[in-house]
Design a protein around this motif. Sequence first.
Motif, PDB file in Angstrom:
ATOM      1  N   LEU A  75      28.329  44.134  32.477  1.00 34.95           N
ATOM      2  CA  LEU A  75      27.311  43.083  32.608  1.00 34.95           C
ATOM      3  C   LEU A  75      25.979  43.564  33.367  1.00 34.95           C
ATOM      4  O   LEU A  75      25.968  44.691  34.005  1.00 34.95           O
ATOM      5  CB  LEU A  75      27.876  41.967  33.483  1.00 34.95           C
ATOM      6  CG  LEU A  75      29.046  41.200  33.093  1.00 34.95           C
ATOM      7  CD1 LEU A  75      29.432  39.982  33.808  1.00 34.95           C
ATOM      8  CD2 LEU A  75      29.185  40.753  31.473  1.00 34.95           C
ATOM      9  N   ALA A  76      24.926  42.734  33.116  1.00 39.15           N
ATOM     10  CA  ALA A  76      23.571  43.097  33.913  1.00 39.15           C
ATOM     11  C   ALA A  76      23.806  43.272  35.261  1.00 39.15           C
ATOM     12  O   ALA A  76      23.106  44.107  36.090  1.00 39.15           O
ATOM     13  CB  ALA A  76      22.655  42.277  33.389  1.00 39.15           C
ATOM     14  N   ASN A  77      24.675  42.478  35.697  1.00 34.97           N
ATOM     15  CA  ASN A  77      24.772  42.765  37.483  1.00 34.97           C
ATOM     16  C   ASN A  77      25.736  43.684  37.685  1.00 34.97           C
ATOM     17  O   ASN A  77      25.947  43.953  39.080  1.00 34.97           O
ATOM     18  CB  ASN A  77      25.548  41.361  37.857  1.00 34.97           C
ATOM     19  CG  ASN A  77      26.887  40.896  37.302  1.00 34.97           C
ATOM     20  OD1 ASN A  77      27.663  41.846  36.710  1.00 34.97           O
ATOM     21  ND2 ASN A  77      27.197  39.823  37.352  1.00 34.97           N
ATOM     22  N   GLY A  78      26.209  44.685  37.077  1.00 34.49           N
ATOM     23  CA  GLY A  78      26.972  45.752  37.289  1.00 34.49           C
ATOM     24  C   GLY A  78      28.515  45.710  36.987  1.00 34.49           C
ATOM     25  O   GLY A  78      29.121  46.703  37.342  1.00 34.49           O
ATOM     26  N   LEU A  79      28.948  44.483  36.887  1.00 31.51           N
ATOM     27  CA  LEU A  79      30.475  44.723  36.780  1.00 31.51           C
ATOM     28  C   LEU A  79      30.991  45.156  35.462  1.00 31.51           C
ATOM     29  O   LEU A  79      30.482  45.036  34.315  1.00 31.51           O
ATOM     30  CB  LEU A  79      30.779  43.021  36.427  1.00 31.51           C
ATOM     31  CG  LEU A  79      32.412  42.608  36.449  1.00 31.51           C
ATOM     32  CD1 LEU A  79      33.094  43.318  37.631  1.00 31.51           C
ATOM     33  CD2 LEU A  79      32.676  41.470  35.936  1.00 31.51           C
ATOM     34  N   ARG A  80      31.758  46.217  35.516  1.00 31.76           N
ATOM     35  CA  ARG A  80      32.379  47.037  34.536  1.00 31.76           C
ATOM     36  C   ARG A  80      33.533  46.239  34.171  1.00 31.76           C
ATOM     37  O   ARG A  80      34.567  46.255  34.901  1.00 31.76           O
ATOM     38  CB  ARG A  80      32.635  48.522  35.034  1.00 31.76           C
ATOM     39  CG  ARG A  80      31.281  49.266  35.415  1.00 31.76           C
ATOM     40  CD  ARG A  80      31.583  50.713  36.019  1.00 31.76           C
ATOM     41  NE  ARG A  80      32.031  50.404  37.297  1.00 31.76           N
ATOM     42  CZ  ARG A  80      32.397  51.119  38.137  1.00 31.76           C
ATOM     43  NH1 ARG A  80      32.879  52.243  37.669  1.00 31.76           N
ATOM     44  NH2 ARG A  80      32.764  51.219  39.281  1.00 31.76           N
ATOM     45  N   VAL A  81      33.806  46.421  32.833  1.00 34.69           N
ATOM     46  CA  VAL A  81      34.962  45.400  32.276  1.00 34.69           C
ATOM     47  C   VAL A  81      35.493  46.334  31.227  1.00 34.69           C
ATOM     48  O   VAL A  81      35.093  46.745  30.532  1.00 34.69           O
ATOM     49  CB  VAL A  81      34.603  44.165  31.704  1.00 34.69           C
ATOM     50  CG1 VAL A  81      35.762  43.319  31.156  1.00 34.69           C
ATOM     51  CG2 VAL A  81      33.709  43.278  32.583  1.00 34.69           C
ATOM     52  N   TYR A  82      36.947  46.357  31.171  1.00 32.81           N
ATOM     53  CA  TYR A  82      37.931  47.273  30.285  1.00 32.81           C
ATOM     54  C   TYR A  82      38.925  46.478  29.749  1.00 32.81           C
ATOM     55  O   TYR A  82      39.622  45.478  30.640  1.00 32.81           O
ATOM     56  CB  TYR A  82      38.331  48.372  31.348  1.00 32.81           C
ATOM     57  CG  TYR A  82      37.256  49.391  31.737  1.00 32.81           C
ATOM     58  CD1 TYR A  82      36.922  50.371  31.126  1.00 32.81           C
ATOM     59  CD2 TYR A  82      36.996  49.016  33.234  1.00 32.81           C
ATOM     60  CE1 TYR A  82      35.966  51.134  31.946  1.00 32.81           C
ATOM     61  CE2 TYR A  82      35.875  49.486  33.612  1.00 32.81           C
ATOM     62  CZ  TYR A  82      35.358  50.650  32.935  1.00 32.81           C
ATOM     63  OH  TYR A  82      34.486  51.607  33.654  1.00 32.81           O
ATOM     64  N   ALA A 253      32.975  46.744  41.748  1.00 34.35           N
ATOM     65  CA  ALA A 253      34.221  46.237  41.444  1.00 34.35           C
ATOM     66  C   ALA A 253      34.334  46.626  39.941  1.00 34.35           C
ATOM     67  O   ALA A 253      33.444  46.842  39.263  1.00 34.35           O
ATOM     68  CB  ALA A 253      34.690  44.617  41.271  1.00 34.35           C
ATOM     69  N   VAL A 254      35.580  46.672  39.372  1.00 35.26           N
ATOM     70  CA  VAL A 254      35.941  46.758  37.824  1.00 35.26           C
ATOM     71  C   VAL A 254      36.989  45.763  37.738  1.00 35.26           C
ATOM     72  O   VAL A 254      37.659  44.983  38.430  1.00 35.26           O
ATOM     73  CB  VAL A 254      36.699  48.173  37.529  1.00 35.26           C
ATOM     74  CG1 VAL A 254      35.499  49.261  37.678  1.00 35.26           C
ATOM     75  CG2 VAL A 254      37.758  48.344  38.331  1.00 35.26           C
ATOM     76  N   LEU A 255      36.788  45.068  36.448  1.00 37.29           N
ATOM     77  CA  LEU A 255      37.637  44.063  36.212  1.00 37.29           C
ATOM     78  C   LEU A 255      38.387  44.508  34.579  1.00 37.29           C
ATOM     79  O   LEU A 255      37.862  45.150  33.805  1.00 37.29           O
ATOM     80  CB  LEU A 255      36.734  42.802  35.736  1.00 37.29           C
ATOM     81  CG  LEU A 255      37.318  41.781  34.914  1.00 37.29           C
ATOM     82  CD1 LEU A 255      38.422  40.909  35.903  1.00 37.29           C
ATOM     83  CD2 LEU A 255      36.471  40.492  34.815  1.00 37.29           C
ATOM     84  N   VAL A 256      39.620  44.564  34.686  1.00 33.42           N
ATOM     85  CA  VAL A 256      40.573  44.877  33.773  1.00 33.42           C
ATOM     86  C   VAL A 256      41.393  43.698  33.065  1.00 33.42           C
ATOM     87  O   VAL A 256      42.088  42.784  33.714  1.00 33.42           O
ATOM     88  CB  VAL A 256      41.247  46.171  34.136  1.00 33.42           C
ATOM     89  CG1 VAL A 256      42.208  46.594  32.974  1.00 33.42           C
ATOM     90  CG2 VAL A 256      40.420  47.170  34.458  1.00 33.42           C
TER      91      VAL A 256
END
Length: 490
Positions: A75-82, A253-256
């Motif tokens: 996301l543009a706010n830096g949240l990395r999603v897997y 953070a990372v979201l999986v």
Amino acid sequence: MSPTLKSHGRSRRALAGRAGRTLALFTLCGGLSIAPIAADAAPAADPAPAKAAPAAKKPAKGGLGFDLPVQEFSLANGLRVYVVEDHSTPAFNMTLLYDVGSRDEVQGRTGFAHLFEHMMFEGSKNVPPMGHLTFVQRVGGNNNAGTNYDQTVYYNNLPSQYLDLGLWLESDRLRSLEITDANFENQRAAVKEEKAMRMDNVPYAAAVQKWLSAAWAGTGYGHEVIGSLEDLNAAKTPDVQAFFDKYYAPNNAVLVFVGDVEPADLKAKVEKYFGDIKKGPDRAPTAVGQVDRSKPMETVVEDPLAQQALYLLGWHTVGANHPDRYALDLLGNILLVGESARIPKILQDEKKLVAFSGGTHLALRDVGLVFIQAMPLKDVKFDAIKQVVRDEVAKVQKTGITAKELQKAINAQVMGTVQTLATNHGRADAIAEGALFHNDPKHVLTDLEKYQQVKPADIKRVANEYLGANWLTLEINPGGGGAPMGMGAG
């Protein structure tokens, strides 16, 4: 990468893999049990269109014959999603891993990382206190959280149709956690109770924790994950808010997601729930610090709660990113893991010196430790156990290990990984750690490749380089003959 302070019953993949075969005494402590309370139902989410997530780069399969088909987006706010799409069961795991643990705390403000594991269940703008657990449990799911030296993790296991519920709950507390004087006081009291119940009144636990803190003095690991009561008592609500503002941000953070999810639909919904949360401040890397390897550390303590003596012995090694970590993991397995390992076999079966023994190589983010713990039989002194350890280490240093021993240790790593990846939860945990700490969501498989590249000569080399004369010992006695609890000798 490190043991977990299980305030809500959570344990990490790394603990289950590299360090999970250690004895229970090494677990830092358990924690607060949270009971559900009544709460209103969460609102349903509207469907949203989405584009398919991009395919991930293809790393090697780690010798397992399969890959982790990870898709990823940011996301543009830096949240990395897997995302790993798996429709074999009508359920999914959602894991949110924050890059903050006790190593990131500053002097005088210890225990904040663990405190926030509690605070995050105290309610947010649209969720009442403990409502996060209640909503998930009401639909047949389960959730929990955990803190350790290196990270804080939150997870939800939910039936497939409750994706919006999980996203709403996690985004609401990240966006609008209720950090009030009352909530802080409530959880400060809970942490104090937890410390008393899980550490101060548990045999051996306090002594082991103080020993570890002394061993890692000079680094962020030089204090207990749960922190000190003095720091907790001195803290004010604005201090707590500042910690949250610094570390609880989407770009930290990372979201999986692993399980029965549709990546295109998921991407749109993650954007809907998390996209408007502001990016946090850029944070400077936490200083690594240096442990003192120049001399041995020998500690003797008295534990009034202990019924039998307990002995620990170890050596400083390296952190998880160091290339020697793989050979040290395998060396720890060969020497210490399981009753058929070299040292437990001699101590228990051949010489009958101990009731039990075992150990591992524990690699945290910045520091490491090869250690063994043993409970001696009656009248067995620490010196007898030390001699067995010295002799067996010396054999490895002089003549090395066999190819068969090495292959057995590698096989154990493979089996541990297979067990981890057998569940949605395990896969999500592994992906989150790999992405956060190694910028590689498939690092769990990369690890296996690295283990398979280790040769017997590498094992001999690291044994000579790290398992030298400057070892760390802890003798815990049930009666007199030692320093008061918390005081080191030597």
